[in-house]
Design a protein around this motif. Structure first.
Motif, mmCIF file in Angstrom:
data_model
loop_
_atom_site.group_PDB
_atom_site.id
_atom_site.type_symbol
_atom_site.label_atom_id
_atom_site.label_comp_id
_atom_site.label_asym_id
_atom_site.label_seq_id
_atom_site.Cartn_x
_atom_site.Cartn_y
_atom_site.Cartn_z
ATOM 1 N N ASP A 1 -38.095 -29.330 10.351
ATOM 2 C CA ASP A 1 -36.864 -29.226 11.134
ATOM 3 C C ASP A 1 -36.698 -27.841 11.737
ATOM 4 N N ARG A 2 -37.087 -26.829 10.967
ATOM 5 C CA ARG A 2 -36.887 -25.449 11.388
ATOM 6 C C ARG A 2 -38.093 -24.592 11.027
ATOM 7 N N ILE A 3 -38.111 -23.412 11.601
ATOM 8 C CA ILE A 3 -39.014 -22.350 11.167
ATOM 9 C C ILE A 3 -38.158 -21.190 10.668
ATOM 10 N N GLU A 4 -38.728 -20.373 9.769
ATOM 11 C CA GLU A 4 -38.099 -19.101 9.428
ATOM 12 C C GLU A 4 -39.054 -17.993 9.827
ATOM 13 N N ALA B 1 -39.030 -17.568 19.327
ATOM 14 C CA ALA B 1 -37.762 -18.285 19.276
ATOM 15 C C ALA B 1 -37.581 -19.143 20.524
ATOM 16 N N GLU B 2 -37.948 -18.604 21.662
ATOM 17 C CA GLU B 2 -37.843 -19.375 22.907
ATOM 18 C C GLU B 2 -38.723 -20.614 22.851
ATOM 19 N N LEU B 3 -39.946 -20.459 22.345
ATOM 20 C CA LEU B 3 -40.839 -21.601 22.228
ATOM 21 C C LEU B 3 -40.289 -22.618 21.241
ATOM 22 N N GLY C 1 -35.325 -25.687 14.978
ATOM 23 C CA GLY C 1 -34.307 -24.695 14.665
ATOM 24 C C GLY C 1 -34.962 -23.390 14.248
ATOM 25 N N VAL C 2 -34.250 -22.278 14.446
ATOM 26 C CA VAL C 2 -34.805 -20.962 14.158
ATOM 27 C C VAL C 2 -33.957 -20.247 13.106
ATOM 28 N N GLY D 1 -30.759 -18.736 20.041
ATOM 29 C CA GLY D 1 -30.609 -19.897 19.162
ATOM 30 C C GLY D 1 -30.817 -19.603 17.695
ATOM 31 N N LEU D 2 -30.584 -18.376 17.258
ATOM 32 C CA LEU D 2 -30.778 -18.016 15.842
ATOM 33 C C LEU D 2 -29.711 -18.706 15.000
ATOM 34 N N LEU D 3 -30.136 -19.607 14.135
ATOM 35 C CA LEU D 3 -29.202 -20.425 13.364
ATOM 36 C C LEU D 3 -28.794 -19.796 12.042
ATOM 37 N N GLU D 4 -29.722 -19.095 11.393
ATOM 38 C CA GLU D 4 -29.452 -18.617 10.037
ATOM 39 C C GLU D 4 -30.339 -17.425 9.713
#
Length: 237
Positions: free
Chosen positions: A148-151, A176-178, A185-186, A206-209
């Motif tokens: 779902d996301r990457i960190e 992050a753009e990619l 999610g980023v 779009g930095l989520l967390e």
């Protein structure tokens, strides 16, 4: 707005150094949420040198924000996460003897393994995130795993930024753009601090967390935990 998840491993380290139950990690988790943190992160390791597996179970009833459990998906870790069903599991390729996380996944080489692990977590409704270096090919590889996301692993940025190199943010911005374009999610974490968090946030679309532990706890020794949590939140607006 970017969410702040407080990693409480260092609180467990302090507790374990003396024995007993001071400071109490469950109470600390309650407090950081009361002070405004939008999540609690733990990273249990096989030797339980800070957060213990039992802590993960003890924290489950009191984390009413987002509960993020990080770690290498060895069988014991996977069994625990599948049972607890936290909000998010963040997969980190830790070596057993690693002092702290020091690299992201090779999402291409480990694709089949990650696909299998991620499917097991997603079947339980657990959001998945993969710890990755700021490399465009690894972001593409992450997408292929079904996560779902990457960190984003931010140690390199933090080190270079402390030396005055603001261009160190560029690979993170591009990744992050990619990720955004791929529907990933980023999240981000590692060595982010009050000194660099605002600059980082401003350049990561779009930095989520963000998951912050060591710096936040160290800063709190001087400034107080309630104050520091809110200082981070202001910088993340």
């Amino acid at each position: 707005m970017t969410k702040l998840s407080v990693n409480i491993n260092k609180i467990a380290t302090l507790r374990n150094s003396r024995g007993g139950d001071i400071p109490n990690v469950v109470q600390f988790a309650k407090d950081v949420q009361r002070f405004g943190a939008e999540g609690v992160t733990i990273h249990p390791r096989p030797d339980e040198r800070h957060i213990r597996y039992q802590d993960a179970y003890d924290l489950k009833p009191v984390v009413y924000t987002e509960y993020n459990i990080e770690g290498n998906p060895i069988p014991k870790f996977m069994d625990m996460v599948l049972e607890l069903q936290p909000t998010q599991v963040t997969l980190v390729p830790d070596a057993v003897d690693a002092i702290t996380s020091n690299s992201g996944w090779d999402t291409i080489k480990n694709k089949d393994f990650l696909v299998d692990v991620i499917n097991q977590f997603k079947d339980k409704g657990i959001r998945t995130s993969i710890f990755v270096d700021p490399d465009l090919k690894q972001i593409e590889g992450a997408k292929a795993t079904g996560t779902d996301r990457i960190e984003l692993y931010t140690e390199a940025f933090a080190h270079q930024y402390s030396l005055g190199n603001q261009k160190a943010i560029e690979p993170y911005t591009k990744c992050a753009e990619l990720a955004n374009s791929l529907g990933l999610g980023v999240n981000a974490g590692h060595d982010l601090s009050l000194d660099n968090i605002q600059f980082f946030k401003q350049h990561i679309p779009g930095l989520l967390e963000v998951s912050i532990g060591h710096a936040l706890i160290a800063e709190s020794l001087y400034l107080g935990i309630e104050n520091v949590v809110n200082m981070y939140k202001n910088k993340l607006k």
